[in-house]
Design a protein around this motif. Structure first.
Motif, PDB file in Angstrom:
ATOM      1  N   LEU A   1       4.603   5.303  -5.517  1.00 32.34           N
ATOM      2  CA  LEU A   1       4.675   5.171  -6.965  1.00 32.34           C
ATOM      3  C   LEU A   1       3.624   6.043  -7.646  1.00 32.34           C
ATOM      4  CD1 LEU A   1       6.266   3.597  -9.129  1.00 32.34           C
ATOM      5  CD2 LEU A   1       4.554   1.797  -8.952  1.00 32.34           C
ATOM      6  N   GLY A   2       2.414   6.059  -7.103  1.00 25.54           N
ATOM      7  CA  GLY A   2       1.348   6.900  -7.661  1.00 25.54           C
ATOM      8  C   GLY A   2       1.680   8.379  -7.584  1.00 25.54           C
ATOM      9  N   THR A   3       2.248   8.803  -6.462  1.00 25.49           N
ATOM     10  CA  THR A   3       2.650  10.207  -6.305  1.00 25.49           C
ATOM     11  C   THR A   3       3.753  10.566  -7.299  1.00 25.49           C
ATOM     12  OG1 THR A   3       2.079  10.080  -3.964  1.00 25.49           O
ATOM     13  CG2 THR A   3       3.478  11.916  -4.648  1.00 25.49           C
TER      14      THR A   3
ATOM     15  N   ILE B   1       0.568   0.933 -14.291  1.00 25.71           N
ATOM     16  CA  ILE B   1       1.603   0.187 -13.570  1.00 25.71           C
ATOM     17  C   ILE B   1       1.184  -0.059 -12.121  1.00 25.71           C
ATOM     18  CG2 ILE B   1       3.973   0.355 -12.659  1.00 25.71           C
ATOM     19  CD1 ILE B   1       4.768   1.712 -15.220  1.00 25.71           C
ATOM     20  N   LEU B   2       0.349   0.815 -11.587  1.00 28.58           N
ATOM     21  CA  LEU B   2      -0.087   0.659 -10.193  1.00 28.58           C
ATOM     22  C   LEU B   2      -0.831  -0.649  -9.975  1.00 28.58           C
ATOM     23  CD1 LEU B   2      -1.248   4.279  -9.322  1.00 28.58           C
ATOM     24  CD2 LEU B   2       0.938   3.185  -8.828  1.00 28.58           C
TER      25      LEU B   2
ATOM     26  N   THR C   1       5.796  16.355 -17.531  1.00 25.63           N
ATOM     27  CA  THR C   1       5.762  15.976 -18.959  1.00 25.63           C
ATOM     28  C   THR C   1       4.456  16.398 -19.628  1.00 25.63           C
ATOM     29  OG1 THR C   1       4.879  13.785 -18.431  1.00 25.63           O
ATOM     30  CG2 THR C   1       7.283  14.007 -18.583  1.00 25.63           C
ATOM     31  N   PHE C   2       3.720  17.341 -19.010  1.00 29.90           N
ATOM     32  CA  PHE C   2       2.464  17.868 -19.564  1.00 29.90           C
ATOM     33  C   PHE C   2       1.453  16.752 -19.845  1.00 29.90           C
ATOM     34  CE2 PHE C   2       5.790  20.914 -20.840  1.00 29.90           C
ATOM     35  CZ  PHE C   2       5.359  22.001 -20.101  1.00 29.90           C
ATOM     36  N   GLY C   3       1.318  15.803 -18.923  1.00 26.36           N
ATOM     37  CA  GLY C   3       0.309  14.761 -19.000  1.00 26.36           C
ATOM     38  C   GLY C   3       0.765  13.458 -19.624  1.00 26.36           C
ATOM     39  N   LEU C   4       1.901  13.462 -20.299  1.00 31.84           N
ATOM     40  CA  LEU C   4       2.367  12.240 -20.946  1.00 31.84           C
ATOM     41  C   LEU C   4       2.741  11.163 -19.926  1.00 31.84           C
ATOM     42  CD1 LEU C   4       2.977  10.971 -23.679  1.00 31.84           C
ATOM     43  CD2 LEU C   4       5.308  11.829 -23.480  1.00 31.84           C
ATOM     44  N   GLY C   5       3.291  11.548 -18.796  1.00 31.52           N
ATOM     45  CA  GLY C   5       3.694  10.593 -17.762  1.00 31.52           C
ATOM     46  C   GLY C   5       2.524   9.901 -17.091  1.00 31.52           C
ATOM     47  N   TRP C   6       1.326  10.485 -17.224  1.00 31.88           N
ATOM     48  CA  TRP C   6       0.165   9.871 -16.583  1.00 31.88           C
ATOM     49  C   TRP C   6      -0.239   8.562 -17.265  1.00 31.88           C
ATOM     50  CZ3 TRP C   6      -2.492  15.254 -16.353  1.00 31.88           C
ATOM     51  CH2 TRP C   6      -1.967  15.962 -15.266  1.00 31.88           C
ATOM     52  N   THR C   7       0.334   8.274 -18.398  1.00 28.79           N
ATOM     53  CA  THR C   7       0.076   6.984 -19.047  1.00 28.79           C
ATOM     54  C   THR C   7       0.710   5.833 -18.261  1.00 28.79           C
ATOM     55  OG1 THR C   7       2.022   7.224 -20.461  1.00 28.79           O
ATOM     56  CG2 THR C   7      -0.087   8.027 -21.343  1.00 28.79           C
TER      57      THR C   7
ATOM     58  N   LEU D   1       0.838  -1.203   0.000  1.00 33.18           N
ATOM     59  CA  LEU D   1       0.000   0.000   0.000  1.00 33.18           C
ATOM     60  C   LEU D   1       0.873   1.253   0.000  1.00 33.18           C
ATOM     61  CD1 LEU D   1      -2.845   1.296   0.265  1.00 33.18           C
ATOM     62  CD2 LEU D   1      -2.497   1.192   2.731  1.00 33.18           C
ATOM     63  N   VAL D   2       1.887   1.279   0.845  1.00 31.15           N
ATOM     64  CA  VAL D   2       2.805   2.432   0.903  1.00 31.15           C
ATOM     65  C   VAL D   2       3.577   2.551  -0.412  1.00 31.15           C
ATOM     66  CG1 VAL D   2       4.870   3.337   2.059  1.00 31.15           C
ATOM     67  CG2 VAL D   2       2.993   2.383   3.406  1.00 31.15           C
ATOM     68  N   PHE D   3       4.072   1.434  -0.941  1.00 33.13           N
ATOM     69  CA  PHE D   3       4.813   1.436  -2.207  1.00 33.13           C
ATOM     70  C   PHE D   3       3.931   1.967  -3.332  1.00 33.13           C
ATOM     71  CE2 PHE D   3       6.095  -1.025  -6.057  1.00 33.13           C
ATOM     72  CZ  PHE D   3       7.343  -0.450  -6.248  1.00 33.13           C
ATOM     73  N   THR D   4       2.666   1.555  -3.371  1.00 32.72           N
ATOM     74  CA  THR D   4       1.742   2.004  -4.403  1.00 32.72           C
ATOM     75  C   THR D   4       1.467   3.499  -4.268  1.00 32.72           C
ATOM     76  OG1 THR D   4       0.731  -0.185  -4.435  1.00 32.72           O
ATOM     77  CG2 THR D   4      -0.520   1.588  -5.439  1.00 32.72           C
ATOM     78  N   ALA D   5       1.334   3.987  -3.049  1.00 39.02           N
ATOM     79  CA  ALA D   5       1.107   5.423  -2.833  1.00 39.02           C
ATOM     80  C   ALA D   5       2.307   6.243  -3.291  1.00 39.02           C
ATOM     81  CB  ALA D   5       0.805   5.682  -1.358  1.00 39.02           C
TER      82      ALA D   5
END
Length: 164
Positions: A54-56, A75-76, A65-71, A48-52
């Protein structure tokens, strides 16, 4: 009343005089199923901590990256497998929960460490088994009937979870 004899049990090798860790057969140093269960519950908190984290990180990469990294957000969904691959495939051979319980994952014949790909497949098979009740029961049944307490996914990959 009989007098119990102390010492190694029949069929098990006495570890005195054997080389450290790698020379001791798995049945002598097997992990308990209860210890593995507690280690998994602890690992759920760490995942749970690792996912939080990674998500952050993905969120901020997306801003930069102007939204490109949100792709990278999909991975979560496999963060538990990534966590296991990084920790079990690393130098300590165990997840953080396993370390807290004194366990590690090894090849049973040699005591050698597990590589990251095998650790990831081991975690994937575990999560597939635990997500299906019948497969999970079959997986646990393997551990209950085998003397070395290896679960079904351990046997499939030729791995063992042992006490340190």
């Amino acid at each position: 009343m009989t007098n119990p004899t102390f010492g190694p049990r029949p069929g098990y090798t006495d570890p005195a005089g054997l080389p450290p860790y790698g020379g001791v057969p798995v049945p002598y140093i097997r992990a308990s199923l209860g210890g593995r269960a507690v280690a998994y519950l602890l690992d759920l908190l760490f995942i749970l901590v690792f996912t939080a984290i990674l998500g952050t990180a993905i969120f901020f990469v997306g801003i930069v990256t102007f939204g490109l990294g949100w792709t990278l957000f999909p991975i979560l969904g496999i963060s538990g497998i990534l966590y296991s691959a990084i920790t079990v495939g690393g130098s300590k051979q165990s997840t953080i929960g396993m370390r807290m319980m004194g366990l590690r994952v090894v090849a049973p014949e040699s005591g050698r460490p597990v590589d990251m790909l095998t650790a990831a497949v081991h975690a994937l098979l575990f999560y597939v088994a635990i997500s299906t009740f019948l497969l999970w029961c079959l997986d646990i049944l393997f551990g209950l009937v085998r003397a070395d307490r290896r679960l079904g996914h351990d046997v499939l990959l030729g791995l063992a979870v042992v006490r340190v």
